[in-house]
Motif scaffolding. Structure first.
Motif, PDB file in Angstrom:
ATOM      1  N   TYR A   1       1.032  -1.522   0.090  1.00 45.38           N
ATOM      2  CA  TYR A   1       0.009  -0.458  -0.255  1.00 45.38           C
ATOM      3  C   TYR A   1       1.016   1.505   0.009  1.00 45.38           C
ATOM      4  CZ  TYR A   1       0.991   0.694   5.640  1.00 45.38           C
ATOM      5  OH  TYR A   1       1.532   0.761   5.965  1.00 45.38           O
ATOM      6  N   VAL A   2       2.151   0.818   0.778  1.00 47.10           N
ATOM      7  CA  VAL A   2       3.339   2.447   0.559  1.00 47.10           C
ATOM      8  C   VAL A   2       3.561   2.238  -0.844  1.00 47.10           C
ATOM      9  CG1 VAL A   2       4.332   3.469   1.237  1.00 47.10           C
ATOM     10  CG2 VAL A   2       3.589   1.639   3.025  1.00 47.10           C
ATOM     11  N   ASN A   3       4.064   1.246  -0.999  1.00 48.27           N
ATOM     12  CA  ASN A   3       4.540   1.180  -2.465  1.00 48.27           C
ATOM     13  C   ASN A   3       4.210  -0.042  -3.441  1.00 48.27           C
ATOM     14  OD1 ASN A   3       6.339   1.255  -4.878  1.00 48.27           O
ATOM     15  ND2 ASN A   3       8.001   1.348  -3.274  1.00 48.27           N
ATOM     16  N   PRO A   4       3.806   0.217  -3.982  1.00 51.68           N
ATOM     17  CA  PRO A   4       2.677  -1.057  -5.513  1.00 51.68           C
ATOM     18  C   PRO A   4       4.168  -1.661  -6.220  1.00 51.68           C
ATOM     19  CG  PRO A   4       1.753   0.869  -6.287  1.00 51.68           C
ATOM     20  CD  PRO A   4       2.732   1.065  -5.098  1.00 51.68           C
ATOM     21  N   VAL A   5       5.647  -1.692  -5.941  1.00 54.66           N
ATOM     22  CA  VAL A   5       6.555  -2.032  -7.127  1.00 54.66           C
ATOM     23  C   VAL A   5       5.974  -3.090  -7.850  1.00 54.66           C
ATOM     24  CG1 VAL A   5       7.969  -1.208  -5.615  1.00 54.66           C
ATOM     25  CG2 VAL A   5       8.907  -1.594  -7.979  1.00 54.66           C
ATOM     26  N   HIS A   6       6.469  -4.007  -6.289  1.00 56.56           N
ATOM     27  CA  HIS A   6       7.139  -5.219  -6.908  1.00 56.56           C
ATOM     28  C   HIS A   6       5.654  -6.072  -7.122  1.00 56.56           C
ATOM     29  CE1 HIS A   6      10.178  -6.347  -4.266  1.00 56.56           C
ATOM     30  NE2 HIS A   6      10.868  -5.773  -5.216  1.00 56.56           N
ATOM     31  N   GLU A   7       4.130  -5.653  -6.659  1.00 60.33           N
ATOM     32  CA  GLU A   7       3.098  -5.444  -7.111  1.00 60.33           C
ATOM     33  C   GLU A   7       2.894  -5.922  -8.608  1.00 60.33           C
ATOM     34  OE1 GLU A   7       0.712  -6.157  -3.296  1.00 60.33           O
ATOM     35  OE2 GLU A   7       0.344  -4.869  -4.710  1.00 60.33           O
TER      36      GLU A   7
ATOM     37  N   ALA B   1       5.244  -8.164 -11.063  1.00 62.85           N
ATOM     38  CA  ALA B   1       5.035  -9.681 -10.310  1.00 62.85           C
ATOM     39  C   ALA B   1       3.489  -9.804 -11.360  1.00 62.85           C
ATOM     40  CB  ALA B   1       4.804  -9.155  -8.770  1.00 62.85           C
ATOM     41  N   ALA B   2       2.424  -8.830 -11.700  1.00 62.37           N
ATOM     42  CA  ALA B   2       1.359  -8.843 -12.491  1.00 62.37           C
ATOM     43  C   ALA B   2       1.692  -9.525 -13.853  1.00 62.37           C
ATOM     44  CB  ALA B   2       0.901  -7.974 -12.498  1.00 62.37           C
ATOM     45  N   GLU B   3       2.911  -8.131 -13.890  1.00 60.05           N
ATOM     46  CA  GLU B   3       3.832  -8.255 -15.437  1.00 60.05           C
ATOM     47  C   GLU B   3       3.693  -9.278 -15.583  1.00 60.05           C
ATOM     48  OE1 GLU B   3       6.704  -5.432 -16.915  1.00 60.05           O
ATOM     49  OE2 GLU B   3       5.291  -3.541 -15.668  1.00 60.05           O
ATOM     50  N   ILE B   4       4.692 -10.023 -15.212  1.00 58.39           N
ATOM     51  CA  ILE B   4       5.268 -11.105 -15.780  1.00 58.39           C
ATOM     52  C   ILE B   4       4.538 -12.758 -15.492  1.00 58.39           C
ATOM     53  CG2 ILE B   4       6.778 -13.775 -14.454  1.00 58.39           C
ATOM     54  CD1 ILE B   4       8.442 -11.060 -12.569  1.00 58.39           C
ATOM     55  N   VAL B   5       3.360 -12.346 -14.690  1.00 62.24           N
ATOM     56  CA  VAL B   5       2.033 -12.692 -14.478  1.00 62.24           C
ATOM     57  C   VAL B   5       1.196 -13.385 -16.028  1.00 62.24           C
ATOM     58  CG1 VAL B   5       0.131 -13.924 -13.879  1.00 62.24           C
ATOM     59  CG2 VAL B   5       1.699 -13.665 -11.823  1.00 62.24           C
ATOM     60  N   ALA B   6       1.402 -11.829 -16.256  1.00 68.31           N
ATOM     61  CA  ALA B   6       0.299 -11.311 -17.677  1.00 68.31           C
ATOM     62  C   ALA B   6       1.240 -12.245 -19.016  1.00 68.31           C
ATOM     63  CB  ALA B   6      -0.150 -10.150 -17.593  1.00 68.31           C
ATOM     64  N   ALA B   7       2.647 -11.849 -18.571  1.00 73.00           N
ATOM     65  CA  ALA B   7       3.907 -12.458 -20.142  1.00 73.00           C
ATOM     66  C   ALA B   7       3.398 -14.119 -20.496  1.00 73.00           C
ATOM     67  CB  ALA B   7       4.917 -11.995 -20.025  1.00 73.00           C
ATOM     68  N   GLU B   8       3.433 -14.598 -18.419  1.00 71.83           N
ATOM     69  CA  GLU B   8       3.148 -15.893 -18.678  1.00 71.83           C
ATOM     70  C   GLU B   8       2.149 -16.675 -19.320  1.00 71.83           C
ATOM     71  OE1 GLU B   8       6.321 -18.671 -18.827  1.00 71.83           O
ATOM     72  OE2 GLU B   8       6.584 -16.474 -17.966  1.00 71.83           O
ATOM     73  N   VAL B   9       0.744 -15.890 -18.153  1.00 70.96           N
ATOM     74  CA  VAL B   9      -0.102 -16.781 -18.507  1.00 70.96           C
ATOM     75  C   VAL B   9      -1.036 -15.813 -19.820  1.00 70.96           C
ATOM     76  CG1 VAL B   9      -2.002 -17.674 -17.854  1.00 70.96           C
ATOM     77  CG2 VAL B   9      -0.048 -18.003 -16.329  1.00 70.96           C
ATOM     78  N   PRO B  10      -1.020 -15.940 -20.664  1.00 73.35           N
ATOM     79  CA  PRO B  10      -1.640 -14.864 -21.740  1.00 73.35           C
ATOM     80  C   PRO B  10      -3.468 -14.602 -21.712  1.00 73.35           C
ATOM     81  CG  PRO B  10      -0.655 -16.151 -22.782  1.00 73.35           C
ATOM     82  CD  PRO B  10      -0.266 -16.888 -21.896  1.00 73.35           C
TER      83      PRO B  10
ATOM     84  N   ILE C   1      -5.571 -10.418 -13.400  1.00 74.80           N
ATOM     85  CA  ILE C   1      -4.633 -10.329 -12.230  1.00 74.80           C
ATOM     86  C   ILE C   1      -5.582  -8.858 -11.432  1.00 74.80           C
ATOM     87  CG2 ILE C   1      -2.310  -9.992 -11.861  1.00 74.80           C
ATOM     88  CD1 ILE C   1      -1.800 -10.552 -14.666  1.00 74.80           C
ATOM     89  N   SER C   2      -5.468  -9.398 -10.769  1.00 76.47           N
ATOM     90  CA  SER C   2      -5.956  -8.285  -9.106  1.00 76.47           C
ATOM     91  C   SER C   2      -4.316  -7.893  -8.982  1.00 76.47           C
ATOM     92  CB  SER C   2      -7.007  -8.695  -8.339  1.00 76.47           C
ATOM     93  OG  SER C   2      -7.644  -7.364  -8.307  1.00 76.47           O
ATOM     94  N   THR C   3      -4.125  -6.777  -8.206  1.00 79.25           N
ATOM     95  CA  THR C   3      -3.069  -6.249  -7.519  1.00 79.25           C
ATOM     96  C   THR C   3      -4.057  -5.460  -6.132  1.00 79.25           C
ATOM     97  OG1 THR C   3      -2.376  -4.034  -8.359  1.00 79.25           O
ATOM     98  CG2 THR C   3      -1.137  -6.849  -9.024  1.00 79.25           C
ATOM     99  N   SER C   4      -3.452  -5.646  -4.415  1.00 80.39           N
ATOM    100  CA  SER C   4      -3.522  -5.321  -4.009  1.00 80.39           C
ATOM    101  C   SER C   4      -3.101  -3.560  -4.341  1.00 80.39           C
ATOM    102  CB  SER C   4      -3.704  -6.269  -2.711  1.00 80.39           C
ATOM    103  OG  SER C   4      -2.331  -5.344  -2.324  1.00 80.39           O
ATOM    104  N   GLY C   5      -2.748  -3.716  -4.048  1.00 82.99           N
ATOM    105  CA  GLY C   5      -2.190  -1.950  -4.411  1.00 82.99           C
ATOM    106  C   GLY C   5      -2.959  -0.666  -5.379  1.00 82.99           C
TER     107      GLY C   5
END
Lengths: 686, 616, 65
Positions: free
Chosen positions: A162-168, A171-180, A184-188
């Protein structure tokens, strides 16, 4: 599309309600819902209303799809990516229970099975600084493994995001590339606030619901377009605002109480237009048309409207321990209504509901295979429902079938059919009254000071005797009570909320930095509204700031007049904070430093509340007479068509008023007057 | 059980409305406290209660937040008012008090009470009780597990004016704040309590304006009568008799010996006596209970199985007597220490009443033992991020015991309380610790037809230069018991690994302590790691009667190992991976070549037969 | 068999306990004389005298339970 139809459609578990307005024209329709594919019911309702799809300018839609999926646990199989060491956050909850003295309570099973909760090596500290970089390879492995298990839906919730969503985001980008094609829902992205359990739960609910909601809305929109629909389609959210299909598909957890919220908005509308009881009204959303399919049909939703607005809560939990932290209209739901089944327990005590005959097979009187006695059957036996009037959706009622069903129930109790029918009505009213007390008496409000606004097909049938149980003396029956949730959909605006955590002492705050954050949030909000097709001139932004005393854990959200941070902002914000603190907590300390916690921007598209035309009848009123059962014995009631009433008509009970979507029962000690908006204003006569 | 008893000549609906409205005032007071708190123990933990009392100081309603404070809620304010004398109060006075010999539960819990006047006449009181995170004494966090008298536990305050006719009594404030390690925090939390009182004062003022002082107090009397009648009808439904049970505190932190609690419940008609007079003498260490803690535990044990909707107020105690002679562990004599009585002794008695004694009469409502410790872990030090001193009182969730119809819940707070955890994100923002892990502790639940819930494991690393830690816990020598053939749950563990090392050892071994569960002032340094493992619940019923499908499900989720499935539950599982772990390496079954795991029905039936009959 | 004031100096911060139930004595106490042994008992309420006799009766009818 000048002059197109404005259409509100609410899909409940049993019926789909439609209200359409175009200039001075209005249409209503009520058709059975189609749980196998709810979009069919929506199209059916448009057809039933006799509206050309191509002439519709706007559809505002309330839907039970999200609620249904959670209650029946039929959301999408979902994977959760968490910080390493924290896969159980979802299951640890907050360690407490809803009722301290209920040791038999069981928490809801987590929506993501443990084996699909993947721990990823990464870590931020409390300030949002990266301590351990994201291990991209682990994200890839988890995504692949989940995909191998047939999962296409991902929730990502890391600590301190919630302070910094950078890792989320990474990770979302990687999942999107891996599972077309994965959702994907990120908490931030959903909730920029601590703590981790509430944020994770919200994110998981959102992901879990996304495919179901998105598939539904996509199918609905494409069928509408195929039928020539060229207007805009909006979806009602729990807080009583509208979302576009795109936004609703991205934030489906906002739809958890979509339909009932529409009913509450309609109650606000009724309260505003009639100015009842100083603007204070209890809306008993007695909807025979509401419900959750897998519970089996009929439920009622109850909301309180005070000062013209329904109460809002900041979190809605389908069950305790399963929070979705989005604003929601405060509602209580109870399994009671026209379809509720009467039954006798092992100790020979009678009960009504919560089991319901639903729309299929429905009450015995529907002749659709139902044999259980329901509240509708009891009303038919008591003479309050009239068999020879066609109901919405082409349903007709069979009195003989109703008598047979109620008769079976009566035999088990050793009662006459008549007494049994009245008993079913009494029990149902007492069940309802108990729930209304939950939202009034339990909160220290006296229901006797409230006006009851009954909705749903069965609402006006039960309202007067329900009011008697509660000591309520005034009732307003809306123009088309059976389709009120549909009407409520027309009463709302598009709204979005975004925020950003920014923690610093107010006295040390840098004006340029605050301005920069507000500007950034505003730009993001304008983009979001533009994505929703809201023209720039109709966009309105509302700014607020979260402040607290230095050291406090919770903050107050204070609305600001403008997003422009003035040179005197330190003093201005302090004064705002002290004022609100004094108002809420009756104390203030001026010598403790004040701290900023977060900045917020809400985006709104203002829409006009539709004018619902009503002219009343001018032809003479025809009534017939028929016997009706009451606790005081059989009485002779007049029966009239509601549409034949004149503005200003005043009639005393006993009276049965019929209309296509509902029937109103006015007992002997009540009288009714038609106001100029077409509402029935009912009052207890002394 | 019988339903609501009749009360003649009373407007029942009006009474219900009034009671709910007073409850709502308590809720509003609680909300104000939560929203304005400085300590997560308030804002997140909700470790407080709010009270409305009649003009004689009798409890009329309390916000249903923390049952552990029931005893103090019932008596502390009443006793302050009686000791001071209602005639000696004035408008604008606020009294504070934390004296465990005068109705308090233990020193950290502070009560505030203020009178509500109308036109110069005393009409009612409002009050609250809250756990302050730091109040001095021999150990930061004010939970001195090795204290041998009350003076080591912190600053004791008999009924004392904090405000005199609206003006702060500065000398008192200065004494209090000078004796607390984190005075700024205390200042803020005491103001949260004051704000909550103001909210209550206003709302009760509205009630008085509507009903008049006498009218309101007469209605309050009826609410008390109603609660009394309700309790009497519930007690009447229990068979008359004398029911007994015993359990112990495993040590007192000072010497390695158990202290036994022996309880008799005497049911006679519509009255009930809890008799603890045969219990051990009071302990040297701080596990003793003040009278109200024993009373609280007894009533809570009862309320967990009876009278679900009774208004919790002074009326419920009228048909009940609690006999806890002074000088026993159930009623500590001054100056005996007692900080752990509230958190460790209270749940022990509550479950003794509920699980061992009432289960003889109401087996379908009882439960096996929970982890049954608050697992207090205290720490303090200077925060390198801002140079300020901090202190915190941390507690942990645990497994609960199996029940007649379902498994015990995992990761729940100790049953006599209903506090929430402090989330990791709040924890790390407030104090210099970094969490490595916070998860369910697998393969530990007490086996049974309905197994116990799982405990919790938390691993955290010191991120300040020095942190001074203390602990006050239980269930490290004796396991949570099972019921009706259910097995014992697992025990508490408190372990430490020195910076850079991988090996954990118990605090007892690492620091040469008398008690594994009760110690004070251990200095940890940057990089040291602490592993807290909370206990799991006991099982209910014979594990061999557990539905094999549920055992399989537990194995698939990783809660129960394959080995235990066979050796304890007699369930043979075929297929899937050998480990049965739900891990993310794909071994959790369903992905690999071995196919989905499944119960081998024939092998299970045979194994269970052998285990039951003991014949191969 | 009567109520008595608990006469304590304002600077005495100690407390007294009910001889029967262990509860606190505040401001005043109820006293009675034990029929057997003749000892004087101080208690928190009149009802504790009845409780005392009741416990004794239970003890006699079911010793050791």
């Amino acid at each position: 599309m000048q002059g197109g139809w404005q259409v509100g459609i609410d899909t409940g578990g049993t019926f789909t309600d439609l209200v359409a307005v175009r200039g001075e024209e209005q249409r209503i329709a009520k058709v059975p819902s189609t749980p196998a594919a709810f979009d069919q019911g929506v199209l059916d309702s448009i057809t039933a209303a006799g509206i050309e799809v191509s002439e519709i300018e706007m559809i505002a839609h309330g839907t039970t799809v999200a609620t249904n999926a959670v209650i029946t646990q039929r959301g999408a199989p979902t994977a959760l990516l968490t910080t390493r060491g924290f896969r159980d956050v979802l299951e640890l909850r907050r360690h407490n229970r809803g009722d301290p003295y209920d040791i038999q309570w069981d928490p809801p099973p987590p929506l993501v099975a443990r084996r699909n909760r993947f721990e990823i090596t990464e870590r931020l500290d409390y300030a949002g600084d990266v301590v351990t970089p994201l291990d991209a390879e682990q994200v890839r492995t988890a995504a692949r493994l989940a995909a191998r298990r047939g999962i296409r839906t991902f929730a990502i919730a890391f600590l301190h995001s919630y302070v910094n969503p950078v890792h989320e985001a990474q990770a979302a980008e990687i999942v999107a590339a891996e599972v077309p094609g994965a959702f994907i829902s990120t908490s931030g992205e959903l909730l920029r606030e601590p703590p981790e359990f509430e944020r994770t739960s919200t994110t998981v609910l959102n992901a879990y619901l996304a495919p179901v909601v998105s598939d539904y809305l996509t199918a609905l929109e494409s069928r509408l377009r195929g039928a020539g629909f060229a207007g805009r389609l909006y979806v009602m959210h729990s807080g009583g605002g509208l979302l576009t299909v795109k936004s609703a598909s991205r934030f489906p957890a906002r739809l958890l109480t979509s339909g009932p919220a529409a009913g509450a908005k309609a109650a606000e509308g009724v309260a505003a237009s009639t100015g009842v009881a100083g603007g204070v009204v209890a809306a008993g959303v007695l909807a025979s048309a509401e419900g959750l399919v897998d519970i089996g049909g009929t439920s009622a939703d109850i909301a309180v409207v005070q000062g013209g607005r329904a109460d809002i809560v900041h979190e809605f939990s389908p069950r305790f321990g399963q929070p979705a932290r989005f604003p929601a209209i405060d509602l209580v739901t109870i399994g009671a209504g026209g379809g509720s089944i009467a039954w006798v327990d092992a100790g020979h005590l009678p009960h009504v509901g919560p089991q319901s005959a639903g729309a299929d097979p429905g009450p015995a009187a529907y002749l659709a295979g139902g044999t259980d006695a329901t509240v509708t059957d009891a009303n038919l036996v008591a003479g309050r429902l009239v068999a020879d009037v066609d109901l919405a959706g082409g349903i007709t009622l069979d009195t003989a079938a109703a008598r047979r069903a109620v008769g079976t129930f009566a035999e088990e109790l050793g009662l006459s059919v008549e007494d049994a029918a009245l008993g079913v009505i009494d029990i149902c009213n007492n069940n309802m009254a108990r729930s209304i007390r939950v939202v009034t008496v339990e909160r220290g409000l006296d229901p006797r000071n409230f006006t009851l606004v009954p909705f749903g097909g069965a609402g006006p049938l039960m309202a007067a005797e329900l009011a008697d149980v509660l000591g309520i003396r005034r009732i307003v029956v809306p123009l088309a009570p059976g389709v009120t949730s549909g009407l409520g959909c027309l009463y709302v605006d598009i709204t979005h909320d975004i925020s950003e955590a920014l923690i610093c002492e107010l006295a040390d705050a840098d004006r340029a930095r605050l301005q920069e954050v507000f500007d950034r949030l505003a730009a993001a909000m304008r983009q979001r509204l533009s994505d929703d097709g809201v023209a720039a001139e109709r966009q309105r932004l509302e700014y607020s700031i979260d402040l607290r005393y230095l050291g406090q854990v919770r903050a107050l959200t204070l609305e600001l007049e403008t997003g422009a941070v003035s040179e005197r902002f330190t003093e201005e914000y302090r004064e705002l904070f002290f004022g609100e603190y004094e108002r809420q907590f009756h104390s203030v300390a001026v010598d403790i430093p004040v701290e900023i916690a977060a900045l917020r921007v809400r985006g709104v598209r203002r829409s006009e509340r539709p004018h619902i035309p009503f002219s009343g009848s001018t032809s003479p009123l025809h009534t017939i007479e028929r016997p009706v059962l009451t606790r005081g014995g059989e009485v002779t009631a007049r029966v009239a068509e509601r549409s034949r009433l004149h503005i200003g008509s005043r009639l005393a009970g006993p009276l049965v008023l019929t209309q296509e979507d509902s029937t109103t029962w006015v007992p002997p000690h009540w009288e009714v007057e038609v106001d100029k908006l077409g509402n029935l204003q009912m009052a207890r006569s002394e | 059980m019988t339903g609501t008893p009749p009360l003649a000549d009373v407007d029942r609906v009006g009474l219900t409305l009034l009671y709910k409205r007073v409850r709502n005032i308590c809720d509003e007071m609680a909300f104000a406290m939560m929203r304005t708190a400085y300590s997560p123990i308030f804002s997140e933990g909700l470790d407080f209660s709010t009270l409305v009392l009649d003009r004689r100081g009798r409890l009329i309603a309390t916000a249903g937040i923390n049952p552990a404070m029931l005893g103090a809620s019932l008596y502390a304010a009443t006793w302050i008012i009686r000791e001071v004398g209602p005639e000696n109060f004035a408008e604008g006075d606020v009294f504070v008090h934390n004296d465990p010999y005068r109705g308090g539960s233990h020193l950290p819990e502070h009560m505030m009470v203020t009178p509500v006047y109308r036109d110069g006449e005393l009409a009612a009181f409002v009050g609250n009780i809250a756990h302050l995170a730091e109040i001095g004494g021999m150990a930061p966090g004010s939970f001195a597990a090795t204290a041998t008298d009350i003076f080591q536990e912190g600053l004791r305050i008999p009924p004392t004016k904090l405000f005199d006719r609206g003006e702060p009594v500065r000398d008192v404030w200065r004494i209090m704040l000078a004796n607390h390690r984190t005075p700024n925090n205390s200042w803020g939390d005491l103001h949260a309590m004051l704000g909550s009182l103001r909210v209550g004062e206003r709302r009760v003022g509205d009630l008085i304006a509507e009903r008049g002082i006498d009218g309101l107090n007469e209605s309050f009397e009826q609410i008390l009568d109603y609660a009394e009648a309700y309790m009497r009808s519930e007690i009447l439904s229990l068979p008359d008799g004398i029911y007994t049970g015993e359990d112990c505190m495993e040590d007192d932190g000072i010497s390695d010996r158990p202290y036994w609690i022996r309880s008799r419940i005497i049911v006679e008609g519509d009255e009930l006596i809890f008799d603890y007079s045969r219990s051990d003498e009071q302990a040297v260490g701080p596990i003793n209970a003040p009278y109200v803690v024993t009373l609280s535990a007894s009533l809570n044990g009862l309320l967990y199985v009876l009278a679900r909707d009774v208004p919790v107020n002074a009326g419920i105690v009228r048909p009940i007597k609690v006999v806890a002679p002074a000088g026993t562990i159930t009623c500590v004599r001054l100056p005996g220490p007692c900080v752990g009585g509230q958190t460790e002794f209270q749940p022990r008695i509550m479950e003794l009443v509920l699980g061992q004694i009432l289960s003889q009469i109401l087996p379908e409502r009882a439960a096996a033992a929970s982890g049954n410790t608050s697992l207090n872990f205290l720490f303090g030090g200077v925060d390198p991020r801002n140079g300020e001193y901090y202190a915190h009182y941390h507690f942990e969730g645990m497994g609960w015991g199996g029940r007649a119809t379902s498994d015990g819940n995992s990761a729940q707070i100790v049953p006599h309380a209903n506090c929430r955890n402090t989330p990791v994100e709040i924890f790390e923002t407030k104090w210099p610790w970094v969490h490595e892990e916070y998860c369910l502790n697998d393969n530990t639940a007490g086996a049974g037809r309905h197994r116990g819930g799982l405990g919790v494991r938390r691993v955290l690393e010191v991120a300040g230069d020095v942190i001074t830690v203390s602990a006050l816990s239980e269930r490290m020598k004796r396991s949570p018991w099972g019921l009706f053939g259910g097995r014992e749950g697992s025990r508490t563990r408190l372990e430490v690994a020195a910076a850079g090392g991988e090996e954990y050892e118990t605090f007892q071994d690492a620091f040469g302590l008398v008690s594994p569960s009760k110690f004070t002032n251990i200095r940890l340094r940057r990089g040291d790691r602490v592993r807290i493992t909370s206990p799991s619940g006991g099982g209910y019923g014979d594990p061999l009667e557990r539905d094999p499908a549920r055992v399989l499900n537990d194995v698939e989720l990783g809660f129960v190992s394959r080995g235990s499935a066979e050796s304890v539950y007699g369930v043979v599982i075929a297929g899937g991976s050998a480990t049965g772990d739900s891990g993310q390496d794909g071994s959790g079954g369903g992905d690999g070549a071995a196919g989905d795991p499944a119960v081998d029905e024939a092998a299970t039936a045979e194994l269970r037969r052998v285990m039951r009959d003991g014949v191969a | 068999m009567a109520w008595h004031e608990l006469d304590k100096s304002w600077h005495d911060t100690t407390v007294d306990y009910c001889d029967v139930c262990g509860n606190l004595l505040i401001a005043r106490y109820w006293s009675f004389v034990e029929p057997v042994g003749g000892e004087t008992r101080r208690c928190c309420d009149e009802s504790c005298e009845r409780l005392f006799h009741r416990l004794r009766r239970i003890e006699e009818s079911a010793p050791g339970s």
